[in-house]
Motif scaffolding. Structure first.
Motif, PDB file in Angstrom:
ATOM      1  N   ILE A 148      37.007  40.537  43.625  1.00 43.04           N
ATOM      2  CA  ILE A 148      37.331  40.913  42.200  1.00 43.04           C
ATOM      3  C   ILE A 148      36.278  42.083  41.534  1.00 43.04           C
ATOM      4  N   VAL A 183      31.537  38.129  37.924  1.00 39.38           N
ATOM      5  CA  VAL A 183      32.422  37.358  38.390  1.00 39.38           C
ATOM      6  C   VAL A 183      31.887  35.848  38.270  1.00 39.38           C
ATOM      7  N   ALA A 208      38.996  41.020  34.370  1.00 38.78           N
ATOM      8  CA  ALA A 208      39.824  40.421  35.264  1.00 38.78           C
ATOM      9  C   ALA A 208      40.467  38.976  35.160  1.00 38.78           C
ATOM     10  N   LEU A 262      45.954  38.724  40.656  1.00 39.55           N
ATOM     11  CA  LEU A 262      44.729  39.347  39.657  1.00 39.55           C
ATOM     12  C   LEU A 262      45.264  40.091  38.968  1.00 39.55           C
TER      13      LEU A 262
END
Length: 140
Positions: A86, A77, A51, A4
């Motif tokens: 995340i 997300v 992200a 990530l």
């Protein structure tokens, strides 16, 4: 979570961010257009945190700081990537930013009807303050 990547958005990514929000975020805002996102990034290049996993945009949070308050918006997300840490990684990046600039408390804008978001924010240590209400007035 080593694959990530957490990074700041670039102005040329405004359209991609807007497309991502249509898929991953709840609700819309009067500033959900290329001009609004581009102005955010131009004014505060560290505010829009993204992200990515394998080159795919999978999460976002806006960590705005105006010298007075630390404000969090658009924690989102991709549905296919939820429950993988995340949002926690995005909030960690936002909180580090706030601490670095002298922020004292983070305030999150969370839709009242978004129960999933309520659980996410609570698990990250945020609590609801019922004695406040948001008052708004569109200028356009």
């Amino acid at each position: 979570m080593t694959d990530l990547q957490i990074r700041n958005a670039a102005p040329e990514e405004a359209e991609a961010v807007l497309a991502f929000w249509k898929e991953a975020a709840e609700g819309t805002s009067i500033t959900d257009d290329v001009d609004g996102v581009t102005r955010l990034i131009s004014r505060d290049p560290q505010a829009l945190i993204l992200a990515e996993r394998d080159g795919v945009l999978v999460g976002s949070v806006i960590a705005g700081y105006d010298g007075w308050r630390c404000s969090l918006y658009r924690l989102a997300v991709l549905p296919s990537h939820r429950r993988r840490g995340i949002s926690a990684a995005l909030l960690e990046a936002a909180e580090k930013r706030f601490v670095a600039v002298g922020g004292r408390r983070g305030d999150a804008m969370v839709l009242e009807a978004n129960d999933r978001a309520h659980r996410t924010w609570a698990s990250a240590g945020y609590r609801r303050e019922d004695h406040w209400r948001r008052w708004v007035k569109p200028f356009v």
